[in-house]
Write a protein that holds these residues in place. Structure first.
Motif, mmCIF file in Angstrom:
data_model
loop_
_atom_site.group_PDB
_atom_site.id
_atom_site.type_symbol
_atom_site.label_atom_id
_atom_site.label_comp_id
_atom_site.label_asym_id
_atom_site.label_seq_id
_atom_site.Cartn_x
_atom_site.Cartn_y
_atom_site.Cartn_z
ATOM 1 N N ARG A 22 0.835 -1.212 0.000
ATOM 2 C CA ARG A 22 0.000 0.000 0.000
ATOM 3 C C ARG A 22 0.870 1.263 0.000
ATOM 4 O O ARG A 22 0.561 2.246 -0.667
ATOM 5 N N VAL A 30 -2.525 9.184 -8.053
ATOM 6 C CA VAL A 30 -3.833 8.597 -7.745
ATOM 7 C C VAL A 30 -4.711 9.664 -7.116
ATOM 8 O O VAL A 30 -4.248 10.740 -6.701
ATOM 9 N N THR A 34 -8.306 7.472 -3.111
ATOM 10 C CA THR A 34 -7.463 6.278 -3.138
ATOM 11 C C THR A 34 -6.333 6.405 -2.118
ATOM 12 O O THR A 34 -5.993 5.451 -1.409
ATOM 13 N N SER A 37 -7.830 5.965 1.386
ATOM 14 C CA SER A 37 -8.208 4.572 1.610
ATOM 15 C C SER A 37 -6.975 3.706 1.867
ATOM 16 O O SER A 37 -6.951 2.875 2.791
#
Length: 223
Positions: A22, A30, A34, A37
């Protein structure tokens, strides 16, 4: 105990891999959603990894001293990895150029509804708490299974020991019986030896008497 520790270590490795994947995202390319999250999930997984480390610390305390040092070193390495992941997450959460404190673009940051953001954060905390609780329940079930398996092994060992004790007691009774037979046989042999010695003495006496009688008869015949 070692099996449960290795299970925790395996879960930690999976979480570490997930967090690193991640954080490896190029957040500049992005959307802000995103980014948020990914960082939320990374933070939740870091907390779960911290829980695993705490569980492993408890397990290490119960290890025998002969292997405790090896697992303590392994746990120390996992703690260092966790601290590095947490630093990386905090670094990614710092506002960059053109971004607000939450990682949103400044225009989105000012337009964001604080109440909606609070509800989202609360929802995420609830989801994270539920996920941690489910994992804790799974680990508890696994610990219970291991305890039941250990109990079964202990019961089997006790049964084996009981059978071995019965065999030992039977062997001891047999030895006692053999000792009794040997004692009787020894007494019988000693009695037979005494009888043989007595008969030998009697036979010797008879022979001596016969010799004396023969000599006496010969003496009387000759003289």
């Amino acid at each position: 105990m070692a099996e449960l520790f290795e299970s925790y270590a395996s879960d930690f490795a999976q979480l570490q891999k997930s967090i690193e994947s991640r954080l490896a995202i190029d957040f500049s390319s992005v959307s802000s959603e995103t980014r948020r999250s990914a960082l939320r999930h990374a933070d939740a997984e870091a907390e779960e990894a911290s829980e695993l480390v705490s569980q492993m610390e408890i397990e290490v305390q119960a290890f025998p001293s002969s292997v405790r040092e090896r697992y303590t070193n392994e746990l120390r390495a996992l703690k260092s990895s966790l601290e590095k992941l947490q630093r990386d997450i905090r670094a990614k959460q710092r506002p960059a150029s053109g971004l607000g404190a939450s990682g949103l673009p400044l225009e989105e940051y000012h337009d964001q509804d604080p109440e909606t953001g609070h509800e989202d954060a609360q929802r995420q905390r609830l989801l994270k708490g539920t996920d941690i609780l489910e994992r804790g329940t799974q680990r508890l079930a696994e610990s219970t299974r291991l305890a039941l398996d250990t109990e079964d092994v202990g019961a089997n060992i006790l049964q084996d020991l009981r059978r071995q004790r019965e065999q030992i007691e039977h062997s001891r009774d047999t030895l006692h019986g053999a000792d009794a037979h040997i004692d009787r046989s020894t007494r019988t042999l000693q009695h037979m030896i005494r009888r043989a010695q007595q008969q030998k003495l009697i036979t010797t006496g008879i022979i001596v008497v016969l010799v004396l009688l023969i000599l006496l008869i010969l003496y009387s015949k000759l003289f």
